[in-house]
Design an enzyme around this catalytic site. Sequence first.
Site, short mmCIF file in Angstrom:
data_model
loop_
_atom_site.label_atom_id
_atom_site.label_comp_id
_atom_site.label_asym_id
_atom_site.label_seq_id
_atom_site.Cartn_x
_atom_site.Cartn_y
_atom_site.Cartn_z
N HIS A 185 50.98 -85.49 -28.80
CA HIS A 185 51.25 -86.02 -29.84
C HIS A 185 50.04 -85.94 -30.77
CE1 HIS A 185 48.64 -89.62 -28.56
NE2 HIS A 185 48.94 -89.95 -29.84
N GLU B 174 38.67 -95.81 -29.77
CA GLU B 174 39.85 -97.14 -29.82
C GLU B 174 38.90 -98.25 -29.73
OE1 GLU B 174 43.80 -95.64 -28.16
OE2 GLU B 174 42.17 -94.81 -26.90
N ASP C 142 42.70 -88.47 -19.59
CA ASP C 142 43.73 -89.08 -20.60
C ASP C 142 43.76 -88.25 -22.07
OD1 ASP C 142 45.70 -90.66 -21.28
OD2 ASP C 142 44.20 -92.25 -22.00
N HIS D 292 44.12 -83.74 -26.09
CA HIS D 292 44.07 -84.35 -27.54
C HIS D 292 42.79 -83.68 -27.97
CE1 HIS D 292 47.49 -86.80 -26.58
NE2 HIS D 292 46.81 -87.78 -26.23
#
Length: 484
Positions: free
Chosen positions: A181, A219, A238, A243
């Site tokens: 994404h 984050e 992850d 990403h």
Amino acid sequence: KAPACTLVIFGAAGDLTKRLLMPALYNLASDGLLPDGLKILGIDHNDRTTEQWRDDLSQTMQSFTQDRTSEFHPDSIDPDHWGFIRERLNFTKGDFEAADTYQRLGHAISGSVIFYLAVSARFFGPVVDHLGTAGLLKEDEGAFRRVVIEKPFGTDLASAQALNARILKQADESQVFRIDHFLGKETVQSIMALRFANGMLEPIWNAHHIDHVQITAAETIGVEERGAFYEPTGALRDMVPNHLFQLLSMVAMEPPGSFDAEDIRNEKARVEEAVRPVAPDHAVRGQYAAGEEQGRSVLGYREEDNVSQLSCTETYVALKLSVENPRWSGVPFYLRTGKRMAGRLTEIAVHFKPPSHGLFAGTDLAPNIMRLHIDPEQGLSTQWNAKRPGPEMHLGAVTSSFRFGDFFAETPSVGYETLFYDCMVGDPTLFQRADAIEAGWAAVDPLIQAWADAPVEAYAAGSDGPAGADALLARDGRAWLPLK
Ligand code: BG6
């Protein structure tokens, strides 16, 4: 408008469907991009009727208007645009691992179909096997059959290779749309324009002029309610081979010959393959301990739900990578990502070398840094040296910057809109090909092996990460940019 098709969502009752897929479809409907001939068929194990599914999703959509923290927070839900989606939703109960689910599915669908696997990764292989065995991936003249696969795609190189091989037994590569994404983020897509549409950048985008690159995805949130998923996964798996590697490949790839999806994906895969496997002494892993976030105390990772009190899972990782090709040889790429950090910041910061001519040598020269802001700001800023006004020649660091919103009307987006649309029109540019996925895993595989029983360094929640990450850059005489 996209062509007429049926969207089959495996995992219809799941979080992804509610939080991102429905809002993305709604945004596409609002932009008039969805075909009248769209059908949406949801499948999940639980008992519910079509009417219940529709009501559930309608309620969730309404709830977003009150939730300023969600990625999707419209002031109101337009009844026509939501109505367009709602009336197309149909639910059917089905076990993802039972052949009979696929027989029933076969009777319910015809023509072009997208099978969206919004399910836990352990179902990716079985669902694709069943789709293939039931003959549902066979493309008839003029109709397509596509499979969209979420992450995590494998847990290491060997499992990613095995999953690719398993999927490619049932489907052709052209039918497989592996989602990352981060590629749906507008600023990530704009990197190609920035680099290749501006004559002033491309000539200096290389080891002669660039000192190093910092890629950050920090984050402030913790692991939230995803402890069970996160425990065996950790920050490396992850975020990094997927990403962060997407960001790295956009910023480092060679110019593709054309906009053709394969030209672009060839260049991305090539640069990922040029990343040397990361040595364990070029990597740091951390785990957040109790601390403070925005003035309130927060738990340490080991106190979170579904997390072992002795857990050695990393919630932070920092890496030093080298990309061995003529453009980048000798330029370190430093990557870091973590949860419960001091600030929310996703960006690529390109640090340039000082001017070769030494006129200002010995003065307090600030480095030229170009920061591509991805989240939460979307834009670009550049740090320069300027002369301070006054009779003497003194320098001061200044920045120039823009936000996309200053120049362009921003369309509401949760990041999945372009990906959905591209899948419907059959443009795979923003999806990951098997070779690129495997190249990402190949680069981090030595760490996965080395970290199997390795200790993890604690950092306080709300901080900039473990001390070891600062030391990693300090060894090279460099420092991370602050998160705030
Ligand atoms: C997901 C990870 O893929 O990306 C999450 O599983 C992470 O752990 C998220 O929080 C970050 O995405 P974004 O778009 O919020 O930066």
